[in-house]
Design a protein around this motif. Structure first.
Motif, PDB file in Angstrom:
ATOM      1  N   THR A 217      -6.110   3.664 -13.047  1.00 42.87           N
ATOM      2  CA  THR A 217      -5.829   3.753 -14.214  1.00 42.87           C
ATOM      3  C   THR A 217      -6.807   4.964 -14.628  1.00 42.87           C
ATOM      4  O   THR A 217      -6.474   5.590 -15.807  1.00 42.87           O
ATOM      5  N   PHE A 218      -8.034   5.240 -14.168  1.00 44.76           N
ATOM      6  CA  PHE A 218      -8.669   6.679 -14.385  1.00 44.76           C
ATOM      7  C   PHE A 218      -7.880   7.768 -14.129  1.00 44.76           C
ATOM      8  O   PHE A 218      -7.821   8.924 -14.918  1.00 44.76           O
ATOM      9  N   THR A 219      -7.016   7.579 -12.837  1.00 48.51           N
ATOM     10  CA  THR A 219      -6.420   8.841 -12.731  1.00 48.51           C
ATOM     11  C   THR A 219      -5.048   9.065 -13.543  1.00 48.51           C
ATOM     12  O   THR A 219      -4.730  10.242 -14.100  1.00 48.51           O
ATOM     13  N   THR A 220      -4.446   7.956 -14.115  1.00 51.86           N
ATOM     14  CA  THR A 220      -3.172   8.253 -14.666  1.00 51.86           C
ATOM     15  C   THR A 220      -3.125   7.709 -15.961  1.00 51.86           C
ATOM     16  O   THR A 220      -2.407   7.929 -16.760  1.00 51.86           O
ATOM     17  N   GLY A 221      -4.107   6.634 -16.445  1.00 51.82           N
ATOM     18  CA  GLY A 221      -4.199   6.328 -17.740  1.00 51.82           C
ATOM     19  C   GLY A 221      -3.242   5.102 -18.111  1.00 51.82           C
ATOM     20  O   GLY A 221      -2.969   4.730 -18.973  1.00 51.82           O
ATOM     21  N   ILE A 222      -2.550   4.824 -17.004  1.00 55.97           N
ATOM     22  CA  ILE A 222      -1.745   3.580 -16.806  1.00 55.97           C
ATOM     23  C   ILE A 222      -2.326   2.266 -17.135  1.00 55.97           C
ATOM     24  O   ILE A 222      -3.421   1.958 -16.221  1.00 55.97           O
ATOM     25  N   PRO A 223      -2.282   1.434 -18.034  1.00 57.18           N
ATOM     26  CA  PRO A 223      -3.041   0.158 -18.317  1.00 57.18           C
ATOM     27  C   PRO A 223      -2.821  -0.884 -17.280  1.00 57.18           C
ATOM     28  O   PRO A 223      -3.552  -2.026 -17.037  1.00 57.18           O
ATOM     29  N   ASN A 224      -1.763  -1.047 -16.633  1.00 61.88           N
ATOM     30  CA  ASN A 224      -1.391  -2.163 -15.916  1.00 61.88           C
ATOM     31  C   ASN A 224      -1.142  -1.782 -14.347  1.00 61.88           C
ATOM     32  O   ASN A 224      -0.153  -1.120 -14.047  1.00 61.88           O
ATOM     33  N   VAL A 225      -1.949  -2.517 -13.437  1.00 59.42           N
ATOM     34  CA  VAL A 225      -1.657  -1.978 -12.194  1.00 59.42           C
ATOM     35  C   VAL A 225      -1.712  -3.223 -11.288  1.00 59.42           C
ATOM     36  O   VAL A 225      -2.638  -4.040 -11.146  1.00 59.42           O
ATOM     37  N   GLU A 226      -0.906  -3.173 -10.333  1.00 58.57           N
ATOM     38  CA  GLU A 226      -0.998  -4.127  -9.160  1.00 58.57           C
ATOM     39  C   GLU A 226      -0.410  -3.520  -7.967  1.00 58.57           C
ATOM     40  O   GLU A 226       0.011  -2.160  -7.784  1.00 58.57           O
ATOM     41  N   VAL A 227      -1.250  -3.990  -6.736  1.00 58.93           N
ATOM     42  CA  VAL A 227      -1.157  -3.460  -5.566  1.00 58.93           C
ATOM     43  C   VAL A 227      -0.769  -4.312  -4.418  1.00 58.93           C
ATOM     44  O   VAL A 227      -1.406  -5.312  -4.439  1.00 58.93           O
ATOM     45  N   TYR A 228       0.150  -4.146  -3.636  1.00 61.47           N
ATOM     46  CA  TYR A 228       0.677  -4.844  -2.667  1.00 61.47           C
ATOM     47  C   TYR A 228       0.658  -4.517  -1.324  1.00 61.47           C
ATOM     48  O   TYR A 228       0.391  -3.348  -0.892  1.00 61.47           O
ATOM     49  N   LEU A 229       0.117  -5.426  -0.303  1.00 63.78           N
ATOM     50  CA  LEU A 229       0.030  -5.109   1.004  1.00 63.78           C
ATOM     51  C   LEU A 229       1.085  -5.862   1.986  1.00 63.78           C
ATOM     52  O   LEU A 229       1.256  -7.005   1.953  1.00 63.78           O
ATOM     53  N   SER A 230       2.257  -5.273   2.552  1.00 66.69           N
ATOM     54  CA  SER A 230       2.907  -5.753   3.409  1.00 66.69           C
ATOM     55  C   SER A 230       2.646  -6.477   4.897  1.00 66.69           C
ATOM     56  O   SER A 230       1.964  -5.691   5.308  1.00 66.69           O
ATOM     57  N   LEU A 231       2.787  -7.622   5.017  1.00 67.05           N
ATOM     58  CA  LEU A 231       2.092  -8.436   6.127  1.00 67.05           C
ATOM     59  C   LEU A 231       3.199  -9.222   6.673  1.00 67.05           C
ATOM     60  O   LEU A 231       4.181  -9.820   5.996  1.00 67.05           O
ATOM     61  N   PRO A 232       3.005  -9.718   8.015  1.00 62.96           N
ATOM     62  CA  PRO A 232       3.888 -10.748   8.427  1.00 62.96           C
ATOM     63  C   PRO A 232       3.830 -12.093   7.805  1.00 62.96           C
ATOM     64  O   PRO A 232       2.585 -12.339   7.066  1.00 62.96           O
ATOM     65  N   SER A 233       4.507 -13.111   8.054  1.00 58.49           N
ATOM     66  CA  SER A 233       4.330 -14.307   7.317  1.00 58.49           C
ATOM     67  C   SER A 233       3.042 -14.772   7.658  1.00 58.49           C
ATOM     68  O   SER A 233       2.489 -15.516   6.789  1.00 58.49           O
ATOM     69  N   ASN A 234       2.815 -15.151   8.869  1.00 59.52           N
ATOM     70  CA  ASN A 234       1.322 -15.653   9.140  1.00 59.52           C
ATOM     71  C   ASN A 234       0.255 -15.252   8.524  1.00 59.52           C
ATOM     72  O   ASN A 234      -0.500 -15.698   8.225  1.00 59.52           O
ATOM     73  N   ALA A 235       0.363 -13.828   8.447  1.00 59.47           N
ATOM     74  CA  ALA A 235      -0.863 -13.151   7.615  1.00 59.47           C
ATOM     75  C   ALA A 235      -0.770 -13.365   6.414  1.00 59.47           C
ATOM     76  O   ALA A 235      -1.804 -13.413   5.450  1.00 59.47           O
ATOM     77  N   ARG A 236       0.389 -13.392   5.648  1.00 55.26           N
ATOM     78  CA  ARG A 236       0.451 -13.841   4.279  1.00 55.26           C
ATOM     79  C   ARG A 236      -0.352 -15.169   4.077  1.00 55.26           C
ATOM     80  O   ARG A 236      -0.812 -15.298   3.118  1.00 55.26           O
ATOM     81  N   ARG A 237       0.281 -15.906   4.921  1.00 57.31           N
ATOM     82  CA  ARG A 237      -0.276 -17.504   4.866  1.00 57.31           C
ATOM     83  C   ARG A 237      -1.681 -17.547   4.815  1.00 57.31           C
ATOM     84  O   ARG A 237      -2.453 -18.250   4.085  1.00 57.31           O
ATOM     85  N   ALA A 238      -2.348 -16.743   5.892  1.00 55.31           N
ATOM     86  CA  ALA A 238      -3.774 -16.726   5.889  1.00 55.31           C
ATOM     87  C   ALA A 238      -4.688 -16.180   4.934  1.00 55.31           C
ATOM     88  O   ALA A 238      -5.513 -16.521   4.186  1.00 55.31           O
ATOM     89  N   PHE A 239      -4.053 -15.026   4.323  1.00 52.72           N
ATOM     90  CA  PHE A 239      -4.515 -14.604   2.899  1.00 52.72           C
ATOM     91  C   PHE A 239      -4.489 -15.588   1.925  1.00 52.72           C
ATOM     92  O   PHE A 239      -5.496 -15.680   0.995  1.00 52.72           O
ATOM     93  N   ALA A 240      -3.304 -15.939   1.731  1.00 59.72           N
ATOM     94  CA  ALA A 240      -3.208 -17.079   0.548  1.00 59.72           C
ATOM     95  C   ALA A 240      -4.045 -18.287   0.651  1.00 59.72           C
ATOM     96  O   ALA A 240      -4.422 -18.636  -0.191  1.00 59.72           O
ATOM     97  N   ALA A 241      -4.428 -18.598   2.219  1.00 64.90           N
ATOM     98  CA  ALA A 241      -5.470 -19.780   2.304  1.00 64.90           C
ATOM     99  C   ALA A 241      -6.836 -19.479   1.963  1.00 64.90           C
ATOM    100  O   ALA A 241      -7.428 -20.025   1.628  1.00 64.90           O
ATOM    101  N   THR A 242      -7.243 -18.130   1.756  1.00 62.60           N
ATOM    102  CA  THR A 242      -8.545 -17.846   1.554  1.00 62.60           C
ATOM    103  C   THR A 242      -8.978 -18.265   0.090  1.00 62.60           C
ATOM    104  O   THR A 242     -10.127 -18.611  -0.456  1.00 62.60           O
ATOM    105  N   ARG A 243      -7.845 -18.697  -0.851  1.00 52.07           N
ATOM    106  CA  ARG A 243      -8.316 -19.234  -2.044  1.00 52.07           C
ATOM    107  C   ARG A 243      -8.683 -20.558  -1.847  1.00 52.07           C
ATOM    108  O   ARG A 243      -9.592 -20.987  -2.761  1.00 52.07           O
TER     109      ARG A 243
END
Length: 446
Positions: A217-243
């Motif tokens: 947002t500092f660089t572009t002025g765009i107010p809505n930003v999301e970032v995604y990381l591509s992961l294998p299914s097991n890693a996605r579940r592990a990340f989700a489990a941290t909640r």
């Protein structure tokens, strides 16, 4: 008096710091190595025949009189950046680092006025975090100046260094973050899944609190930003489990055990592994009427970090960076990443390639090894086909977002908390707790 060309690499014996030091020595740059551990710093300096000094970051203000710039490679940066920035502002020394830690960007940004008064540049994130993504965001904004939403996604080959893994594990309990209407908001880690075409078909990616949530947002002025990381299914579940494990992960005994395991069993990728690895980055901006997509392919993340960190250091020493807080693309423009060998940028409209640019050639032919026929560029599937790839049960979490194929990872739509705003004074790291009803709330960490 400081030498205008001399700079200091702090954390020179860490995995990435050593790579930076080796490249600086190969280029015969005027560099001084530094770190907290006397023996490890001396060993690297002796091997590379470079001057060195040892000091704790709390003593930095007494060690910078003869250098014009500090390149901080000592993470976790949550533990080193603040004191080093204080020292740089006090001594009139430019500050750069290779952090990807969102809360560090936010805190350094608040020192911008102090840095301007001191006539110095504060430029965090000059490594793979966040030079390629920051440049891609700026490039996309130039293609669609009226954009209101930015999405970025990353997919990387290769391994990780001990320092990177310790940082990820240390921040896992803090959850995720996005930017909504200009404000940082807390969300659970990996709370949303999206199918992304990096150029070779669709891949699942989950939301991740990459530094661009702060910097874009500092660089572009765009107010809505999301970032995604591509992961294998097991890693996605592990990340989700941290909640659900956030409180446990944040306890001192667990953190100490994890750090011990990382130090004992994890080594960074070797040169052969880095040579065979590449990274793919996808970006999309959209307005109420239009949408454009661009992609980057880069060499291995650590090789990119070495190149971009030294490139930004040399440009800053040459007086090309504005004073105050900066981001890489804000300081040097969106084409900064194209100065790195082996980088390719592709622009698409309606899933058709409309432009292709490359960085310096990586071999004698001058041809990027990622060149492919344009008719195969989208891998046989457009991003708009993501619903079919994810399956008929894909759930859209944010009903106000009109981009395709997003779903909650491991939770139904009505179980996912709405993004919660963080105050300007809060760290953009939020501790999690469960309510009596079993839902999850955010609790700001001061």
């Amino acid at each position: 008096m400081a030498d205008d060309s001399q700079f200091l690499v702090y954390g020179a014996y860490g995995y990435t710091g050593r790579l930076v030091a080796e490249e600086a020595a190969d280029r015969e740059l005027d560099v001084v190595l530094a770190g907290r551990d006397a023996k490890r710093t001396r060993d690297v300096a002796d091997e590379l025949d470079l001057p060195y000094r040892t000091f704790d970051v709390s003593q930095a203000a007494t060690m910078l009189d003869d250098v014009s710039l500090v390149l901080n490679c000592a993470g976790p940066f949550d533990e080193t950046a603040d004191q080093m920035v204080d020292a740089c502002v006090e001594t009139g020394t430019h500050y750069l680092d290779i952090t990807g830690e969102l809360q560090v960007f936010e805190r350094i940004k608040r020192r911008s006025d102090d840095a301007e008064d001191a006539g110095v540049t504060l430029l965090p994130g000059v490594g793979f975090d966040v030079v390629p993504t920051d440049c891609l965001a700026a490039h996309l904004q130039s293609r669609l100046p009226e954009a209101t939403h930015l999405a970025l996604a990353l997919e990387a080959d290769g391994g990780v260094s001990p320092g990177t893994l310790k940082t990820v594990l240390g921040n896992a309990a803090d959850g995720g973050a996005v930017r909504r209407d200009g404000d940082l908001r807390w969300v659970p880690m990996a709370h949303k899944t999206r199918a992304v075409d990096f150029g070779d078909g669709l891949h699942r990616a989950v939301t991740f609190p990459w530094g661009d949530v702060s910097t874009a947002t500092f660089t572009t002025g765009i107010p809505n930003v999301e970032v995604y990381l591509s992961l294998p299914s097991n890693a996605r579940r592990a990340f989700a489990a941290t909640r659900y494990l956030g409180g446990l992960l944040d306890t001192k005994p667990v953190q100490s055990l994890l750090e011990y395991a990382v130090e004992r069993y994890v080594e960074g990728p070797d040169a052969e592994k880095r040579e065979s690895s590449e990274t793919r980055i996808w970006g999309e901006v959209r307005s109420s009427r239009d949408r454009v997509v661009s992609r980057l392919r880069t060499p291995d993340t650590y090789d990119v970090t070495v190149q971009t960190a030294l490139l930004c250091a040399e440009k800053t020493l040459a007086g090309e960076a504005p004073t105050g807080y900066q981001t890489p693309a804000a300081a040097f423009g969106p084409d900064l990443i194209l100065e790195v060998p082996g980088v390719e940028r592709v622009d698409l409209e309606d899933d058709e390639v409309v432009a292709r640019e490359t960085g310096p050639a990586t071999d004698a032919t001058g041809e990027s090894d990622t060149d492919r026929a344009e008719d195969g560029e989208t891998g046989g599937g457009a991003d708009a086909d993501a619903d079919a790839e994810l399956g008929a049960d894909a759930v859209t979490v944010d009903v106000d977002d009109d981009h395709p194929a997003e779903e909650s990872e491991g939770a139904a739509d009505d179980d996912t908390p709405s993004p919660r705003a963080l105050s300007d004074d809060a760290k953009p790291a939020v501790r999690r707790r469960e309510t009596e009803a079993g839902t999850v709330e955010g609790e700001a960490e001061e």
